[in-house]
Design a protein around this motif. Structure first.
Motif: not given
Length: 998
Positions: A612-639
């Protein structure tokens, strides 16, 4: 009383005298074995001789201690004995779990004195060696290499420990040079009862159901009408009635009289049986494998290849027999039933609560996308309907205004008319209109209402699925250490001095309860992993930003190169935007796969203790990296795009001669819409659908080809009709719900974070999810091995991530409306600078003047057709004109608009947050009827206990009353002993008259 079976088989133990004896002792009375061809080993004298295909007889076979059958795959089995491929070859004991491993031999000569060669029959986990070689029942085996021999010994010890825990095993002979062996595991009733009590599994009592009353007459009528209208959308499965509820209680062997046990083999369903066996597998130790604990450690060390429960038969079998898997395939996993509701109760019954909650969440999310899609389409249609009435776009398209704009690049770019950007301005109005502001407020409240309704649905499902009583202590009791954690702890012990190691071993033998406290890893042990995590995550984020900057450089250089050619000069902006977005999409798809693997690796080096601890930490890391990866170009154009351009005569240059790119004349909102739509649709079509369909099929095909090349010795019996464990082994292993949740969470961000720039995002999300539900369903039913049933009461950390995205979306949409769109400048002009309260003159108000004579040397347009006519050019900004005392400084209008934008962000954020809190307060987390029914269920349970105790005492008193002089003593003993068996307070004999029986 149940038989004497070890309660917690966490380490190798000696067999109890009741469980069986070694060597030549025969079986106890009532035990029966499956007879094998060839001479019987002397150590198995006394077993009953029957035909090879005859089933074990009656209850005696099922209640025997442990029976282990090693079966010759070449021995023909009659059709009468193999009516079901879900049972042992005796056709009575159900296969609850399967262990698979691959073996390999060097040759086929006889192995002398080898302790682990194949057996004819093994009873109670002991090795029944074959005394004579060359007989018809002997199997000649070649010598194995050292590693293979060690693995075989470890497997034999682990299987021996499983049998000590009460499980019954069956496996085939290793009679080929190489191949796969399947160890079938069956849990008898005594083991199921013991583990169900230990795991506190709730089961139905004799009072199976009770009616759940609705709130009132209006609610009853509305519910009946709604149910009648939705009946065509209901799947044709035996759904659990929403008006009836099972009265359940945790299983207890001391209170067997409370439960309606009609047939012991079917009292626990298949998912519960496999869950019980999996819990035993996870805590059974193997001393030969460095005292590793559990099947996960053995799989990680390649001792076993796979461990999985069986599916309930085939989903596409032509026979008329119906099973849960086939029913799920027909009513849930087919695309033809996309319009129907999901059979959530059947999903939970077959796959467990964790997967059931995921599909319930996905179904609620998809249904909530329907109203947001309708509103989004209305907003888009409003933009289409009012496009001719938009005054700023009409002014831009009016060629009589003749706004001569400054060149877009140095030297090669000429002056140009603003009317040439008419199409962009008109298209921007489709998404940049007053309706998008109200749609943004609606979507913020929509996200809050979705989360609140999910909490209510989660509570309702938890009540019907008997999840309300799961406590944290119970969840922690089911947690087991990960193999990597155990390995790290052992390495830590070995690094210590010999003296401390000896002291630790002595302490462990005397005080095993303090093992976790002594061997746990401290922050010093994990500090290198934490440091590597921090540095790696920063590096990955910097890499993402660098790639975004690289795409920016590509846009700038490509625009400058295309501007040199007259043929491509007119389509520079469209070409650069389209190609840059495609590059961003490809990079995002590639980095998503890389970041998923990196997050997994970073989590492993942290060495979390539990899954359970492994899954929670994996989710946080994967979400942070994929969030930055998916939304960085959009944030650049928007702001950021167009904010650091500078002005004519003082531009900001990236490299020598390459100016920073600026927004289109209609603003960056249209480009943001294009960027968002292509990335969102591309991820859904390519990553979520093509990858999910294509990659598993390719893996399955590769595994099938590999098995065909290795299976050089296939027998006719298995080639005609493979067993269920063979079919399931060829499926893709289940790897968890993290990828499924992650793609939906990223989509949720696209729907909520920038919905002000793309109102059609909910529509495309809805269309994708209608397919996604059936795609995931088909994958779970047909392409994956059956997952282990995991009991959980919520979706865990995913709810916190959703809540965070919902709150962050309020801020992002506020800045998109205030900064990216022209909504605030239009309001400021209309109510502060307009002479007639309209937007006439707004375009001229937003354009500043520049004296072309002040252009830097070498940046003037070459061969310009406006050389003799142009004295001033216009550019979009709020700056003082050249004739002002402070030329080209920010004007008063700029600061007025900026303050209005910041004020809007503050007001919008606080207003939406207040409305979200109000919605949260108005919608209770626990439905009122569920909270009332929970209280009612507790009362019914107490009354039911008292009624059963009265019945039990009557049965105890009846024989005592028949013998005079003994009744008083037996009645007094019964009265004194009855409360001791009760776990509920107040369930004593004296208080029975104060309650009414139900």
């Amino acid at each position: 009383m149940p038989e004497d079976i070890p309660l917690l088989p966490g380490s190798p133990r000696r067999l109890s005298p009741q469980a069986g004896t070694r060597g030549g002792q025969g079986p106890k009375h009532g035990q029966q074995y499956l007879q094998m061809p060839g001479p019987r080993a002397p150590g198995l004298q006394g077993s009953s001789s029957r035909d090879p295909g005859q089933p074990c007889g009656g209850e005696s076979a099922r209640s025997s201690s442990v029976i282990n059958n090693y079966l010759d795959a070449n021995e023909p089995v009659s059709l009468e004995a193999r009516l079901s491929r879900m049972h042992f070859h005796d056709n009575q004991r159900k296969v609850d779990y399967v262990l698979a491993y691959h073996y390999r031999k060097r040759g086929m000569h006889l192995a002398q004195g080898f302790p682990g060669h194949s057996l004819a029959i093994v009873s109670n986990g002991e090795t029944g060696k074959e005394p004579h070689a060359g007989g018809p029942g002997d199997i000649e085996l070649g010598p194995l290499d050292a590693l293979e021999e060690e693995r075989k010994e470890q497997r034999e010890e682990f299987e021996h420990n499983l049998m000590e825990a009460g499980l019954e095993l069956e496996k085939d002979l290793e009679n080929k040079s190489q191949g796969s062996i399947f160890v079938r595991i069956h849990a008898p009733w005594q083991v199921l009862a013991r583990e169900a009590e230990f795991l506190k599994i709730k089961v139905p009592t004799k009072k199976e159901t009770y009616e759940i009353k609705a709130g009132g007459s209006i609610a009853k009528k509305f519910s009946a009408a709604l149910q009648k209208l939705s009946s065509p959308l209901q799947p044709r499965v035996p759904e659990h009635s929403s008006k009836m509820k099972n009265l359940s209680y945790p299983f207890s062997r001391e209170k067997m009289y409370l439960y309606n046990i009609q047939e012991k083999d079917t009292f626990f369903d298949n998912a519960t049986r496999s869950r019980i066996v999996h819990e035993i597998l996870k805590r059974t130790a193997c001393s030969r494998a460095n005292n590793t604990m559990g099947i996960n450690s053995l799989i990680a060390n390649n001792i076993y290849e796979a461990a999985y429960p069986l599916h309930d038969g085939e989903y596409n079998s032509p026979e008329d027999d119906m099973n849960d898997r086939k029913l799920l395939y027909q009513e849930w996993a087919c695309y033809g039933v996309f319009y129907k509701f999901q059979p959530i109760d059947l999903i939970r019954k077959y796959f467990g609560e964790k997967i059931g909650l995921y599909f319930a969440w996905l179904g609620l999310y998809t249904s909530f996308l329907i109203p947001s899609s309708v509103i989004g389409v209305i907003v888009f249609l409003y933009g289409c309907a009012t496009i001719e009435e938009d005054i700023p776009s009409r002014e831009m398209c009016d060629q009589q205004n003749a706004f001569i704009m400054c060149p877009l690049c140095d030297k090669s770019c000429d002056y140009w008319n603003l009317s040439s950007a008419c199409g962009t301005a008109r298209a921007s109005h489709l998404f940049d209109n007053p309706a998008t502001v109200f749609f943004s407020i609606f979507m913020a409240l929509w996200a809050t209402m979705f989360l609140e309704n999910w909490k209510r649905l989660q509570m309702r499902l938890g009540y019907f699925w008997d999840l309300t009583g799961i406590e944290e202590e119970e969840e922690r009791a089911q947690e087991h250490s990960r193999p990597e954690y155990e390995t790290k702890v052992r390495e830590k012990i070995l690094k210590e001095s010999n003296k401390s190691a000896v002291q630790k071993l002595q302490t462990n033998t005397t005080e095993s309860g303090n093992e976790d406290d002594e061997d746990k890893l401290t922050w010093k042990d994990r500090f290198p992993g934490y440091l590597m995590n921090f540095a790696s995550i920063l590096f990955m984020i910097a890499l993402t930003f660098s790639i975004v900057f690289g795409v920016i450089v590509y846009r700038i250089t490509t625009a400058a190169a295309l501007s040199l050619n007259k043929a491509t000069r007119s389509n520079v902006r469209v070409t650069v935007t389209a190609t840059a977005v495609i590059i961003n999409l490809v990079v995002i798809l590639i980095l998503d796969e890389i970041y998923g693997a990196v997050a997994n690796w970073l989590t492993k080096i942290e060495v979390p203790k539990t899954e359970q601890t492994f899954e929670e930490r994996l989710i946080l890391k994967a979400f942070l990296l994929k969030f930055v990866n998916a939304y960085s170009p959009i944030f650049y154009v928007a702001f950021f795009k167009g904010r650091f351009v500078g002005r004519p005569g003082s531009y900001v240059y990236v490299f020598d001669g390459y100016r920073m790119e600026e927004c289109a004349p209609g603003g960056c909102l249209m480009e943001l819409c294009i960027q968002l739509s292509i990335i969102m649709l591309g991820k859904q079509l390519i990553q979520n659908n093509i990858f999910e369909i294509g990659v598993p099929k390719l893996k399955k095909l590769f595994r099938k080809l590999k098995d065909e090349t290795e299976a050089g010795e296939t027998d006719s019996a298995h080639s005609k009709r493979p067993e269920q464990w063979d079919l399931d082994y060829s499926l893709e292993p289940y790897t968890g719900l993290t990828p499924e949740y992650m793609e939906m969470i990223i989509q949720f961000g696209f729907v909520t974070l920038f919905v002000a720039s793309f109102p059609l995002a909910p529509v495309f999300a809805l269309l994708n999810n209608v397919i996604e539900v059936r795609l995931d369903a088909k994958k779970f039913v047909t392409e994956l091995r059956r997952p282990d049933a995991v009991r959980t009461k919520d979706i865990g950390i995913w709810f916190d991530i959703l809540s965070g995205i919902g709150k962050f979306s309020v801020i992002s949409n506020a800045f998109v409306i205030a900064i990216t769109s022209d909504f605030i400048p239009r309001l400021v002009y209309q109510y502060s600078y307009s002479h007639n309260g309209t937007l006439h003159g707004f375009v001229n108000h937003t354009l500043s003047f520049f004296n072309v004579s002040q252009l830097k040397e070498g940046t003037q347009p070459e061969n310009s057709q406006f050389d003799q006519e142009v004295q001033f050019c216009r550019f979009k900004d709020y700056r003082e004109p050249p004739w002002a005392p402070n030329p080209y400084e920010f004007s008063k209008q700029y600061w007025f608009v900026l303050s209005a934008r910041l004020a809007f962000v503050i007001i919008f954020q606080n207003l939406v947050m207040f409305l979200s809190v109000l919605v949260d307060w108005m919608i209770p987390d626990i439905p009122t009827d569920i909270s009332d029914q929970i209280k009612k269920e507790k009362s019914l349970l107490v009354d039911f206990f008292l009624k059963e105790e009265h019945e039990k005492l009557k049965l105890m008193d009846e024989p005592a009353l028949r013998s005079p002089g003994v009744g008083d003593r037996s009645r007094s003993r019964a009265a004194s002993s009855a409360p001791s068996g009760q776990s509920q307070p107040g369930s004593v004999m004296s208080s029975g008259s104060q309650h009414t029986n139900v």
